[in-house]
Scaffold this motif. Structure first.
Motif, PDB file in Angstrom:
ATOM      1  N   GLU A   1       0.813  -1.215   0.000  1.00 58.77           N
ATOM      2  CA  GLU A   1       0.000   0.000   0.000  1.00 58.77           C
ATOM      3  C   GLU A   1       0.848   1.268   0.000  1.00 58.77           C
ATOM      4  O   GLU A   1       0.319   2.362  -0.230  1.00 58.77           O
ATOM      5  CB  GLU A   1      -0.930   0.003   1.209  1.00 58.77           C
ATOM      6  CG  GLU A   1      -1.973  -1.105   1.173  1.00 58.77           C
ATOM      7  CD  GLU A   1      -2.899  -1.076   2.359  1.00 58.77           C
ATOM      8  OE1 GLU A   1      -2.614  -0.299   3.317  1.00 58.77           O
ATOM      9  OE2 GLU A   1      -3.912  -1.803   2.356  1.00 58.77           O
TER      10      GLU A   1
ATOM     11  N   ALA B   1       4.179   3.396  -5.159  1.00 60.14           N
ATOM     12  CA  ALA B   1       3.693   4.046  -6.378  1.00 60.14           C
ATOM     13  C   ALA B   1       4.606   3.609  -7.514  1.00 60.14           C
ATOM     14  O   ALA B   1       5.780   3.260  -7.291  1.00 60.14           O
ATOM     15  CB  ALA B   1       3.713   5.568  -6.238  1.00 60.14           C
TER      16      ALA B   1
ATOM     17  N   ASP C   1       2.063   9.478   1.343  1.00 64.32           N
ATOM     18  CA  ASP C   1       0.735   9.589   0.735  1.00 64.32           C
ATOM     19  C   ASP C   1       0.883   9.108  -0.703  1.00 64.32           C
ATOM     20  O   ASP C   1       1.476   9.807  -1.534  1.00 64.32           O
ATOM     21  CB  ASP C   1       0.219  11.025   0.787  1.00 64.32           C
ATOM     22  CG  ASP C   1      -1.218  11.146   0.296  1.00 64.32           C
ATOM     23  OD1 ASP C   1      -1.481  10.775  -0.874  1.00 64.32           O
ATOM     24  OD2 ASP C   1      -2.079  11.627   1.058  1.00 64.32           O
ATOM     25  N   VAL C   2       0.355   7.922  -0.980  1.00 67.41           N
ATOM     26  CA  VAL C   2       0.584   7.298  -2.284  1.00 67.41           C
ATOM     27  C   VAL C   2      -0.082   8.081  -3.405  1.00 67.41           C
ATOM     28  O   VAL C   2       0.472   8.187  -4.507  1.00 67.41           O
ATOM     29  CB  VAL C   2       0.097   5.837  -2.263  1.00 67.41           C
ATOM     30  CG1 VAL C   2       0.176   5.227  -3.648  1.00 67.41           C
ATOM     31  CG2 VAL C   2       0.935   5.017  -1.300  1.00 67.41           C
ATOM     32  N   THR C   3      -1.243   8.656  -3.147  1.00 63.15           N
ATOM     33  CA  THR C   3      -1.927   9.445  -4.180  1.00 63.15           C
ATOM     34  C   THR C   3      -1.096  10.657  -4.566  1.00 63.15           C
ATOM     35  O   THR C   3      -0.922  10.969  -5.758  1.00 63.15           O
ATOM     36  CB  THR C   3      -3.318   9.881  -3.687  1.00 63.15           C
ATOM     37  OG1 THR C   3      -4.096   8.724  -3.381  1.00 63.15           O
ATOM     38  CG2 THR C   3      -4.036  10.697  -4.753  1.00 63.15           C
ATOM     39  N   GLN C   4      -0.569  11.350  -3.577  1.00 63.99           N
ATOM     40  CA  GLN C   4       0.274  12.518  -3.850  1.00 63.99           C
ATOM     41  C   GLN C   4       1.576  12.101  -4.537  1.00 63.99           C
ATOM     42  O   GLN C   4       2.039  12.784  -5.464  1.00 63.99           O
ATOM     43  CB  GLN C   4       0.576  13.256  -2.549  1.00 63.99           C
ATOM     44  CG  GLN C   4      -0.649  13.889  -1.911  1.00 63.99           C
ATOM     45  CD  GLN C   4      -0.361  14.457  -0.538  1.00 63.99           C
ATOM     46  OE1 GLN C   4       0.753  14.340  -0.022  1.00 63.99           O
ATOM     47  NE2 GLN C   4      -1.360  15.063   0.077  1.00 63.99           N
TER      48      GLN C   4
ATOM     49  N   ALA D   1       2.046   9.539  -6.460  1.00 66.02           N
ATOM     50  CA  ALA D   1       1.726   9.206  -7.849  1.00 66.02           C
ATOM     51  C   ALA D   1       1.547  10.461  -8.692  1.00 66.02           C
ATOM     52  O   ALA D   1       1.937  10.492  -9.871  1.00 66.02           O
ATOM     53  CB  ALA D   1       0.458   8.357  -7.900  1.00 66.02           C
ATOM     54  N   GLU D   2       0.985  11.507  -8.113  1.00 70.72           N
ATOM     55  CA  GLU D   2       0.845  12.774  -8.846  1.00 70.72           C
ATOM     56  C   GLU D   2       2.215  13.401  -9.120  1.00 70.72           C
ATOM     57  O   GLU D   2       2.458  13.927 -10.220  1.00 70.72           O
ATOM     58  CB  GLU D   2      -0.021  13.745  -8.044  1.00 70.72           C
ATOM     59  CG  GLU D   2      -0.122  15.144  -8.635  1.00 70.72           C
ATOM     60  CD  GLU D   2      -0.747  15.201 -10.025  1.00 70.72           C
ATOM     61  OE1 GLU D   2      -0.442  16.146 -10.777  1.00 70.72           O
ATOM     62  OE2 GLU D   2      -1.530  14.292 -10.365  1.00 70.72           O
TER      63      GLU D   2
END
Length: 344
Positions: free
Chosen positions: A108, A111, A261-264, A266-267
């Protein structure tokens, strides 16, 4: 496998390049063959034991918060990743780190790595890139058209902060010395203040900014002077030493610690792949040189810790007095400048 480990808190001399057991994946984990990790001052703070009241380590401990590498084994319960995938991650500070040939990490936390740079160089992105993102957008709530002063723009966090702020449409004033001035300008800064020529507060007298991002080590007096440059209702966001608790005038003073923060992440990777975000690497070294890298950073980190103790007092100040050797810079240790990537 080979790894850098330390068996007790202390100075850079506690870091040992030695044999360690190769990890196997637990449930929800993958094993990554490390292509690169990078040095962060947070690694020195953990090694010196300055935050053991908040985060105690189990010994022997492998440092290295930043990870770039290739998945080699997958544990039970993991989906979405395959052997051979190139990945990046910011690892938990109390878990085995990436200063090794292999590391087990929660799936989890991963990225996909950017494909447009050398995989090892991608290790220069996670912690500092996430810290810049979170400082600007979570804590400062930076918006297009706002003005921001980035003090310490030549630092690793500063390079990403200038790029991200400029891409947002903010008006960016950045402080930088001769060594980093051209690089910071190329990242999109609208104005450069050379702190070596004119003190920042003096150079910007009469100016006010919606956001002041403090990335340079500073004591209470200097932080208070920088807070005076924040417009009423603005934000003073510090990544180094905290600002005053009550800044007045509706100014928010926030102390930032970068987190995974994986979402950040990845961005950030997407922006690297699009050519919008530059990963800057000052030097590439073998992992066996990690102790020497810590030694070269010791003088700077000791100053950061000393200033933080002045501001925070309490347990941190006591710990510095109890074990000053943990922060002492070796003679002729040289100087660490920019982001250092280390590869096994």
């Amino acid at each position: 496998m080979k790894a850098v480990r330390y068996h007790s808190y202390g100075g850079s001399d506690v870091l040992v390049y030695e044999e360690a057991d190769r990890p196997v994946p637990d449930v929800g984990q993958v094993v990554v063959q490390v292509a690169g990790t990078s040095y962060n001052d947070a690694d020195s703070g953990l090694r010196a034991g300055l935050r053991q009241d908040m985060l105690a380590l189990a010994f022997p401990h492998i440092p290295g918060l930043d990870l770039a590498g290739v998945v080699t084994a997958i544990g039970e319960g993991v989906s979405g990743w395959r052997v051979g995938d190139a990945v990046v991650a910011l690892l938990p500070a109390d878990a085995p780190g990436a200063a090794a040939e292999y590391v087990a990490v929660s799936a989890e936390a991963l990225a996909s790595a950017p494909r447009t740079v050398e995989l090892a160089d991608a290790a220069a992105l996670p912690l500092v890139g996430l810290t810049a993102w979170q400082a600007l957008f979570e804590h400062a709530d930076l918006k297009p058209g706002q003005s921001i002063l980035i003090n310490g723009a030549g630092s690793a966090v500063g390079g990403y902060a200038v790029q991200l702020a400029a891409q947002t449409g903010a008006i960016v004033t950045a402080t930088a010395g001769a060594r980093s001035r051209d690089r910071v300008r190329s990242y999109g800064a609208d104005r450069i203040v050379d702190y070596a020529v004119t003190p920042v507060v003096q150079a910007l007298a009469g100016r006010h900014f919606d956001v002041v991002l403090q990335l340079a080590p500073a004591g209470p007096e200097e932080n208070a002077q920088l807070v005076d440059l924040v417009a009423d209702g603005g934000a003073f966001v510090s990544v180094t030493t905290p600002g005053p608790q009550d800044a007045g005038r509706g100014v928010r003073a926030v102390h930032v610690f970068g987190r995974s923060d994986v979402t950040q992440l990845a961005e950030l990777v997407a922006r690297v792949e699009a050519g919008e975000l530059v990963i800057e690497v000052a030097e590439r070294l073998p992992l066996a040189d990690l102790a020497a890298v810590h030694a070269r950073a010791a003088g700077r980190f000791a100053r950061i810790a000393e200033l933080a103790a002045q501001v925070e007092g309490g347990d941190l100040a006591e710990r510095l007095r109890a074990d000053p050797a943990a922060l002492r810079a070796p003679a002729a240790a040289g100087e660490l400048a920019g982001k250092t990537v280390l590869a096994p």
